[in-house]
Design an enzyme around this catalytic site. Structure first.
Site, PDB file in Angstrom:
ATOM      1  N   ARG A 162      -2.434   2.054   1.714  1.00 26.31           N
ATOM      2  CA  ARG A 162      -3.665   1.897   2.343  1.00 26.31           C
ATOM      3  C   ARG A 162      -4.612   3.050   1.782  1.00 26.31           C
ATOM      4  O   ARG A 162      -4.178   4.014   1.678  1.00 26.31           O
ATOM      5  CB  ARG A 162      -3.639   1.884   3.856  1.00 26.31           C
ATOM      6  CG  ARG A 162      -4.797   1.862   4.427  1.00 26.31           C
ATOM      7  CD  ARG A 162      -5.286   0.228   4.471  1.00 26.31           C
ATOM      8  NE  ARG A 162      -6.489   0.025   5.706  1.00 26.31           N
ATOM      9  CZ  ARG A 162      -7.745  -0.106   5.201  1.00 26.31           C
ATOM     10  NH1 ARG A 162      -7.960  -0.037   3.821  1.00 26.31           N
ATOM     11  NH2 ARG A 162      -8.764  -0.039   6.230  1.00 26.31           N
ATOM     12  N   THR A 181      -6.967   8.653  13.534  1.00 26.98           N
ATOM     13  CA  THR A 181      -6.735   7.939  14.546  1.00 26.98           C
ATOM     14  C   THR A 181      -7.568   8.249  15.884  1.00 26.98           C
ATOM     15  O   THR A 181      -8.317   7.532  16.681  1.00 26.98           O
ATOM     16  CB  THR A 181      -5.291   7.681  15.031  1.00 26.98           C
ATOM     17  OG1 THR A 181      -4.824   7.424  13.594  1.00 26.98           O
ATOM     18  CG2 THR A 181      -5.188   6.453  16.123  1.00 26.98           C
ATOM     19  N   CYS A 230      -3.360   0.063  -8.697  1.00 30.15           N
ATOM     20  CA  CYS A 230      -3.006  -0.955  -7.603  1.00 30.15           C
ATOM     21  C   CYS A 230      -1.468  -0.544  -7.294  1.00 30.15           C
ATOM     22  O   CYS A 230      -0.545  -0.594  -7.926  1.00 30.15           O
ATOM     23  CB  CYS A 230      -3.208  -2.455  -8.074  1.00 30.15           C
ATOM     24  SG  CYS A 230      -2.673  -3.487  -6.829  1.00 30.15           S
ATOM     25  N   CYS A 232      -5.064  -2.557   0.751  1.00 27.11           N
ATOM     26  CA  CYS A 232      -5.444  -1.235   0.406  1.00 27.11           C
ATOM     27  C   CYS A 232      -6.702  -0.958   0.355  1.00 27.11           C
ATOM     28  O   CYS A 232      -7.137   0.202   0.487  1.00 27.11           O
ATOM     29  CB  CYS A 232      -4.414  -0.601  -0.398  1.00 27.11           C
ATOM     30  SG  CYS A 232      -4.582  -0.484  -2.141  1.00 27.11           S
ATOM     31  N   CYS A 252      -1.561  -8.569  -2.931  1.00 28.60           N
ATOM     32  CA  CYS A 252      -2.119  -7.693  -2.528  1.00 28.60           C
ATOM     33  C   CYS A 252      -1.586  -7.243  -0.951  1.00 28.60           C
ATOM     34  O   CYS A 252      -1.633  -8.002  -0.119  1.00 28.60           O
ATOM     35  CB  CYS A 252      -3.671  -8.369  -2.498  1.00 28.60           C
ATOM     36  SG  CYS A 252      -4.803  -7.254  -1.733  1.00 28.60           S
ATOM     37  N   SER A 283      -0.256   3.701   8.375  1.00 35.40           N
ATOM     38  CA  SER A 283      -0.939   5.005   8.910  1.00 35.40           C
ATOM     39  C   SER A 283       0.392   6.115   8.535  1.00 35.40           C
ATOM     40  O   SER A 283       1.385   5.633   8.002  1.00 35.40           O
ATOM     41  CB  SER A 283      -1.432   5.150  10.299  1.00 35.40           C
ATOM     42  OG  SER A 283      -2.173   6.468  10.219  1.00 35.40           O
ATOM     43  N   CYS A 308      -8.693  -0.812  -5.564  1.00 41.10           N
ATOM     44  CA  CYS A 308      -9.227  -1.273  -6.548  1.00 41.10           C
ATOM     45  C   CYS A 308     -10.511  -1.348  -6.390  1.00 41.10           C
ATOM     46  O   CYS A 308     -11.436  -1.143  -7.290  1.00 41.10           O
ATOM     47  CB  CYS A 308      -8.543  -2.887  -7.019  1.00 41.10           C
ATOM     48  SG  CYS A 308      -8.770  -4.000  -5.479  1.00 41.10           S
TER      49      CYS A 308
END
Ligand SMILES: Cc1cc2nc3c(=O)[nH]c(=O)nc-3n(C[C@H](O)[C@H](O)[C@H](O)COP(=O)(O)OP(=O)(O)OC[C@H]3O[C@@H](n4cnc5c(N)ncnc54)[C@H](O)[C@@H]3O)c2cc1C
Ligand code: SF4
Length: 612
Positions: free
Chosen positions: A359, A395, A556, A584, A581, A110, A587
């Site tokens: 992310r 959040t 990506c 996130c 990977c 975050s 893709c």
């Protein structure tokens, strides 16, 4: 079946051991031979695969009252509230939470500037309990960047960018602390277990989830150590998988939850942590910017937060709206370029980068909220998308939605006079109380800000709209603007776009992709089917490469997708480096063919973030 025929079939199915040019199958829509890429059972069912014949597929099942998928702020707040209520009323309530990261908080990424409203409601004595909110915001700055200049913009009181009263946190550490609070209250926590499947009762209501199987080889065959996942059944299952949840995606289709809302839209956020020269450190300072390096038609902005964590640390990142149209755009390289801005680079010079990650985040807001409840389950947090986009904050809303869900569930499952019509309990009361809560008011007020950026002047038109309509009317204008559609549909063909020349990383302020990914700590068992599955293995070359020049290589943020020459020397093939990977989900969102389906990998694979 004749033994010779069986052996021949087995050999055929095992062809993924062979080099790609040999391992060509005729199963694509075009019937052209393409290298086999996807071996995952979600695409090639095991009941039709001879290699699985005789393998024990029975699953152990366990019963809880409530099962929660996802140990993020939303899932943990739901868990805590459920046990607070049960303990206060001395009721037995079994609450189980599964989290795909090996440790709670290790997949959390975050900013983060935390608005403590929901935390104050959930754990009013959080200070005494040692919550890691170490940095109150002391200075709040906003600017428009041009290539060479920083133009300060005043943050008027009441504007969403105002951070007075908020805290800069390492969200992963905050989430870890929430996990400790949940455990103390009696929540059963299962980190390292991903929910891979939604289970249904015969009446169609949700029965619970299954955790993922382990011990499957890269070619999709069972290994000696194969172990079936476990079933967790519950009266109600809470889905809190965060942005673009893998199971939520299935639930949307199954229960048609998105029929009355606009498509969800997204951004990708890339982030780094740096330890900088102490003289440049301003603990409590929050810096946001829009503009360069993104052009006026690409939505996005940067953040640079000075943390007070015992050492001179800053968290910085770039958020890029995934509705961008130029397939040559690389969010990662835009981020690296942004750090060289004359107003940013001096802070980083002489410092060292200690972490990297990425992310996706939701940007659809109010207009894109799906129906939240269905028999046997409900959606909380960023999974349905309670993100306040102009604030870049989700959040506090994620936590509050978890709390509201918990309160509605607790009332329903502990009241014997309330009978459920379905085996899995339906809790529509959650959605009703959410609509009466401050989440609804907050998201409604800012609903037009993000879509207002879809205008000829782009960024500047959007800022004008925010200044005039939001500041004066506070969202009370009697219209609701629409988003421009799904992010996957926004890319233009490469032939209509100009390739973007990115500067080479200097290794001091900007870096290459692979050294960056190494700092995410991401790791996956190599001998497992790639969890980036393709519905059709021929589409990447036939469409994504041919029309869009392989945009997955650029969107990506972990270098998972690469087009490499076929071993025959004729043509290209897509190589998926699934180990890289960072989960996130970009893709799955941005693929122009919508051919990529992200599924949960084995065990606790994925990034190993420390307080991202
Ligand atoms: C770059 C960036 C900057 C941001 N800045 C801010 C900010 O400054 N302030 C703010 O308030 N918000 C900010 N946000 C948004 C904030 O991070 C989210 O709103 C918040 O994390 C949402 O909480 P959640 O619990 O819904 O989802 P998440 O935090 O995403 O948590 C979901 C959890 O579920 C787990 N999970 C997912 N699928 C499964 C599965 N199938 N099985 C088991 N576990 C699963 C994941 O590993 C994860 O731990 C930012 C987001 C990004 C990406
Ligand atoms: S493969 Fe997909 S989910 Fe994984 S890091 Fe790349 S874009 Fe993100």
């Amino acid at each position: 079946m004749h033994e010779v025929f069986r052996q021949a079939l087995k050999t055929l199915q095992n062809r993924s051991h062979l080099p790609p040019q040999v391992n060509a199958v005729r199963w694509s829509s075009s019937d052209a031979p393409v290298p086999r890429i996807t071996t995952h059972y979600t695409v090639h069912p095991r009941d039709k695969d001879l290699r699985w014949e005789g393998v024990e597929m029975e699953r152990f099942a366990d019963e809880a009252d409530v099962v929660i998928v996802g140990g993020g702020p939303a899932g943990l707040s739901a868990a805590i509230r459920l046990k607070q209520l049960a303990n206060a009323q001395e009721k037995e309530l079994r609450v189980c939470l599964v989290e795909k990261a090996s440790q709670i908080g290790a997949h959390t990424l975050s900013g983060a500037c935390l608005e403590p409203s929901a935390l104050n409601e959930l754990i009013p004595d959080w200070k005494e309990k040692g919550a890691p909110l170490n940095t109150p915001v002391t200075e709040d700055r906003f600017a428009i960047l041009t290539e060479k200049y920083r133009i300060p913009v005043p943050i008027l009181p009441g504007l969403p960018m105002n951070n007075h009263g908020n805290y800069i946190v390492r969200l992963g550490h905050f989430v870890r602390w929430l996990g400790e609070q949940a455990e103390e209250l009696g929540v059963e926590m299962y980190p390292g277990y991903a929910a891979s499947e939604v289970l249904f009762h015969e009446d169609g209501s949700v029965k619970g989830i299954a955790t993922n199987d382990v011990g499957i080889a890269k070619d999709g065959s069972p290994k000696d150590v194969f172990e079936r996942g476990m079933e967790l059944h519950a009266k109600v299952t809470i889905f809190g998988e965060g942005c673009h949840g893998h199971l939520a995606k299935q639930l949307y289709k199954h229960f048609n939850l998105r029929e009355n809302c606009q498509p969800q839209t997204y951004a990708i956020g890339l982030k780094e942590l740096w330890v900088i020269d102490e003289k440049k450190w301003k603990p409590g300072r929050v810096d946001h910017s829009v503009g360069w390096p993104l052009n006026r038609n690409t939505y996005g902005g940067s953040f640079l937060y000075h943390l007070n964590e015992g050492e001179p640390m800053v968290a910085l990142g770039l958020v890029v709206g995934l509705d961008y149209s130029n397939p040559y755009l690389s969010p990662f390289r835009e981020f690296q370029r942004w750090k060289h801005h004359p107003s940013v680079a001096p802070t980083l010079e002489g410092g060292s980068r200690i972490a990297y990650g990425a992310r996706a985040l939701n940007e659809g807001g109010f207009q894109s909220l799906p129906k939240l409840t269905f028999p046997g389950g409900l959606l909380i947090g960023c999974s349905p998308g309670f993100m306040n986009v102009p604030k870049i904050k989700g959040t506090h809303t994620a936590m509050k939605s978890g709390m509201l869900a918990a309160e509605a569930i607790f009332a329903k499952v502990t009241d014997e006079s309330l009978q459920s019509e379905t085996a899995g309990v339906h809790v529509p009361e959650y959605e009703q109380s959410l609509k009466k809560s401050w989440i609804w008011k907050e998201l409604y007020a800012v609903r037009n800000i993000r879509p207002s950026f879809h205008n000829y002047f782009g960024l500047y038109g959007g800022m004008f709209y925010t200044g005039v309509f939001y500041w004066i009317f506070r969202g009370k204008e009697p219209w609701t603007l629409k988003h421009s559609g799904k992010d996957a549909d926004q890319l233009k063909p490469a032939k209509d776009c100009t390739p973007i020349e990115y500067p080479k990383p200097d290794g001091k302020i900007s870096f290459d992709l692979l050294s960056s990914v190494a700092l995410s700590g991401t790791n996956h068992e190599g001998d497992q089917p790639p969890h980036l599955t393709l519905m059709d293995d021929s589409i990447p070359v036939a469409k994504n490469l041919a029309i869009y020049d392989g945009p997955e290589q650029r969107f990506c943020p972990a270098g998972v997708y690469e087009y490499v020459p076929l071993e025959t020397g004729e043509g290209m093939r897509l190589q998926i480096n699934a180990q890289n990977c960072v989960h996130c989900k970009t893709c799955d969102i941005k693929d122009p063919s919508q051919n990529i389906n992200w599924v949960v990998p084995e065990g606790s694979g994925g990034p190993a973030y420390n307080g991202m």
